[in-house]
Design an enzyme around this catalytic site. Structure first.
Site, PDB file in Angstrom:
ATOM      1  N   ARG A  98      44.707  44.593  42.692  1.00  0.00           N
ATOM      2  CA  ARG A  98      43.294  44.390  42.201  1.00  0.00           C
ATOM      3  C   ARG A  98      43.070  42.940  41.902  1.00  0.00           C
ATOM      4  NH1 ARG A  98      41.210  45.111  35.930  1.00  0.00           N
ATOM      5  NH2 ARG A  98      39.141  44.654  36.477  1.00  0.00           N
ATOM      6  N   HIS A 142      34.579  39.281  36.814  1.00  0.00           N
ATOM      7  CA  HIS A 142      35.614  39.315  35.689  1.00  0.00           C
ATOM      8  C   HIS A 142      35.250  38.006  34.914  1.00  0.00           C
ATOM      9  CE1 HIS A 142      39.647  40.830  34.857  1.00  0.00           C
ATOM     10  NE2 HIS A 142      39.558  40.061  33.973  1.00  0.00           N
ATOM     11  N   GLU A 187      35.383  45.007  31.749  1.00  0.00           N
ATOM     12  CA  GLU A 187      35.354  45.116  30.409  1.00  0.00           C
ATOM     13  C   GLU A 187      33.949  44.485  29.866  1.00  0.00           C
ATOM     14  OE1 GLU A 187      38.741  43.277  28.698  1.00  0.00           O
ATOM     15  OE2 GLU A 187      40.321  44.701  29.699  1.00  0.00           O
ATOM     16  N   ASN A 314      41.444  50.105  31.300  1.00  0.00           N
ATOM     17  CA  ASN A 314      42.150  48.945  30.677  1.00  0.00           C
ATOM     18  C   ASN A 314      42.586  49.439  29.510  1.00  0.00           C
ATOM     19  OD1 ASN A 314      41.109  47.702  32.965  1.00  0.00           O
ATOM     20  ND2 ASN A 314      40.467  46.036  32.091  1.00  0.00           N
ATOM     21  N   TYR A 316      45.731  48.460  26.503  1.00  0.00           N
ATOM     22  CA  TYR A 316      46.749  47.640  25.816  1.00  0.00           C
ATOM     23  C   TYR A 316      47.211  48.168  24.813  1.00  0.00           C
ATOM     24  CZ  TYR A 316      45.743  44.299  29.616  1.00  0.00           C
ATOM     25  OH  TYR A 316      45.413  43.676  30.560  1.00  0.00           O
ATOM     26  N   GLU A 381      44.160  48.096  34.286  1.00  0.00           N
ATOM     27  CA  GLU A 381      45.219  47.100  33.504  1.00  0.00           C
ATOM     28  C   GLU A 381      45.877  47.825  32.653  1.00  0.00           C
ATOM     29  OE1 GLU A 381      43.113  43.703  31.720  1.00  0.00           O
ATOM     30  OE2 GLU A 381      41.757  43.822  33.558  1.00  0.00           O
TER      31      GLU A 381
HETATM   32  C1  FCB Z   1      41.772  41.786  29.724  1.00  0.00           C
HETATM   33  C2  FCB Z   1      41.316  41.131  30.546  1.00  0.00           C
HETATM   34  C3  FCB Z   1      42.395  40.298  31.392  1.00  0.00           C
HETATM   35  C4  FCB Z   1      43.464  39.841  30.482  1.00  0.00           C
HETATM   36  C5  FCB Z   1      43.919  40.773  29.677  1.00  0.00           C
HETATM   37  C6  FCB Z   1      45.264  40.526  28.938  1.00  0.00           C
HETATM   38  O1  FCB Z   1      41.061  41.953  28.531  1.00  0.00           O
HETATM   39  O2  FCB Z   1      40.473  41.782  31.450  1.00  0.00           O
HETATM   40  O3  FCB Z   1      41.508  39.340  32.041  1.00  0.00           O
HETATM   41  O4  FCB Z   1      42.947  38.705  29.846  1.00  0.00           O
HETATM   42  O5  FCB Z   1      42.977  41.417  28.963  1.00  0.00           O
END
Ligand code: FCB
Length: 474
Positions: A98, A142, A187, A314, A316, A381
């Site tokens: 990607r 992006h 995002e 995405n 985290y 992500e």
């Molecule tokens: C996300 C972004 C990516 C990167 C990661 C850690 O929010 O899409 O560009 O910065 O976090």
């Protein structure tokens, strides 16, 4: 599993972490195992081959905006290392990659004349990937809006949504015969809130009212682009959007905390989801934010809710919140009626200060499937920054990242077992890169980048991921 020691390399990791893994069998054939990057974070070459500045080129030179005044001028110099980087992807056994296209390389003024050399770079990248059997996933935006469009109002004006649809069409006409997977926006929450309310991303403004206007125009740009892509791309093209999600958890069971969970979820997850899948904004969103609704024209929500082929996720970390007493200053209109707990005793954190919480990935995937029913889901992500050290040899020992990836991949297999139509998983990131306001101080790569020489060194996590993918059925 709890990790207590600090093994020297992945050969001394517990067997379940040392590659291969016992996860094989849980994933459908054709599952897209990949990695992700974005243009401004890796390409460099910001003044080459006709590329014009974006809002990020302007933002990074603002005093104090970026760690140590760093910029993406050179980044991982991927623009000049593209063939080498695709060869690395092949070494990692990636089945998908990607990446994002820099709008100001393709249309330097945002609209109007097409810059042939800019498009040619992405065409070469796509052809190089395909020659190696790697499926390209294109992200159209992006965060690098052409500065020329910012001068005409940027995301604060509706015309920019129209301009985005035209840009999407230019790219689709050129690459649509070879690229099957398309992501319109990455995002929008970050583009809107970090860029226009918190001022920590380009263009660095501090006004929540502007952030909701921008959010609306970005959603509109997505809807218009989706319709345009559909009319141009061959049958079978997969069109989606990538949103960032934080499942919200309650720190206690007080009523104000349960209300806080609702508020945080509305703000952090439903702001963009509901318009996309339900053609409406969550009713409490604007009062939670303490702003007026954005300028919504008659057909906007129908356009925004144009059906998608997949939703990009995405992920985290999660959010743990606690309600604050209604009468306190922190819950005045426009201030969240909650407090986010940043440090949880006993929890593990990445170098970004984000709690490592794999279960949240399962929770968000199953919830999205249950409540919003996207046709398919793709993790666009997931990954972690850790303080990696390279000592000049050909390895970097990053056992914590292996552990992070493995536990999150386990969460995927649990989601699949609950019938979530999950099609792939992209690690953020292929390479160490320019982490926005943090500059080069945060390393997310499967591959280490020595910025002074641009040498690439595959980390142990890259080797682990390669052997994990190889162990999967094709
Ligand atoms: C996300 C972004 C990516 C990167 C990661 C850690 O929010 O899409 O560009 O910065 O976090």
């Amino acid at each position: 599993m709890s990790i207590t020691g600090r093994p020297q390399d992945h050969r001394s990791l517990p067997a379940s972490l040392a590659g291969g893994s016992d996860l094989a069998g849980g994933f459908p054939p054709g599952f897209l195992w990949g990695a992700a990057t974005s243009a401004y974070q890796i390409e460099g070459a910001v003044r080459e081959d006709g590329r014009a500045p974006s809002i990020w080129d302007r933002f990074v030179i603002r005093p104090g905006a970026i760690f140590q005044g760093q910029t993406g001028d050179v980044a991982a110099d991927h623009y000049h290392h593209m063939e080498e980087d695709v060869a690395l992807m092949a070494r990692l056994n990636l089945r998908a990659y990607r990446f994002s296209i820099a709008w100001p390389r393709v249309l330097p003024q945002g609209t109007g004349p097409v810059n042939e050399r800019g498009l040619a770079f992405y065409e070469r990248l796509v052809d190089t990937l395909l020659a190696r059997g790697i499926e390209p996933l294109v992200t159209l935006y992006h965060w690098d809006l052409p500065a020329a469009l910012e001068d005409r109002g940027g995301w604060l004006v509706r015309d920019t949504a129209q301009a985005f649809a035209e840009y999407a069409e230019v790219v689709a006409r050129r690459l649509g015969d070879r690229v099957r997977w398309w992501i319109t926006q990455n995002e929008p929450w970050c583009s809107s809130y970090l860029g226009y309310a918190l001022g920590i991303h380009a263009p660095g403004m501090h006004d929540k009212q502007l952030a909701v206007t921008v959010g609306h125009h970005i959603l509109l740009s997505h809807g218009l682009a989706t319709q345009r892509l559909r009319s141009v791309l061959p049958h079978g093209a997969q069109i989606g959007i990538a949103l960032d999600f934080y499942p919200v958890y309650a720190a206690d069971e007080r009523p104000e905390t349960l209300q806080a969970v609702e508020q945080a979820d509305t703000f952090r997850n439903r702001w963009f989801l509901d318009p996309l899948f339900r053609a409406e904004y969550p009713t409490s969103l604007f009062s939670v934010l303490g702003v007026a609704p954005p300028p919504v024209h008659a057909d906007d929500l129908a356009v925004i809710a144009t059906p998608l082929d997949f939703l990009g996720v995405n992920y985290y970390s999660r959010m743990l919140v606690r309600g604050v007493i209604a009468s306190s200053a922190a819950s005045s209109p426009g201030s969240p009626g909650y407090e986010v707990i940043e440090r949880i005793p006993g929890a593990a954190y990445t170098d970004m200060g984000w709690e490592i919480f794999p279960e949240g990935l399962e929770v968000i995937l199953t919830r999205l499937h249950r409540e919003y029913r996207p046709k398919a889901l793709l993790v666009t992500e997931n990954g972690a920054a850790f303080e990696d050290h390279w000592h000049g040899g050909d390895s970097v020992h990053d056992w914590q990242r292996i552990h992070y990836l493995q536990t999150h991949i386990e969460a995927l297999s649990r989601a699949l077992a609950q019938q979530v139509p999950l099609k792939g998983y992209m690690v953020w990131s292929l390479l160490d890169n320019f982490e926005w306001a943090f500059g080069y101080s945060k390393r997310f790569g499967l591959v280490y980048v020595d910025y002074s020489t641009q040498r690439r060194i595959v980390k142990d996590s890259g080797r682990w991921y390669a052997s994990f993918i190889a162990a999967q059925r094709r």
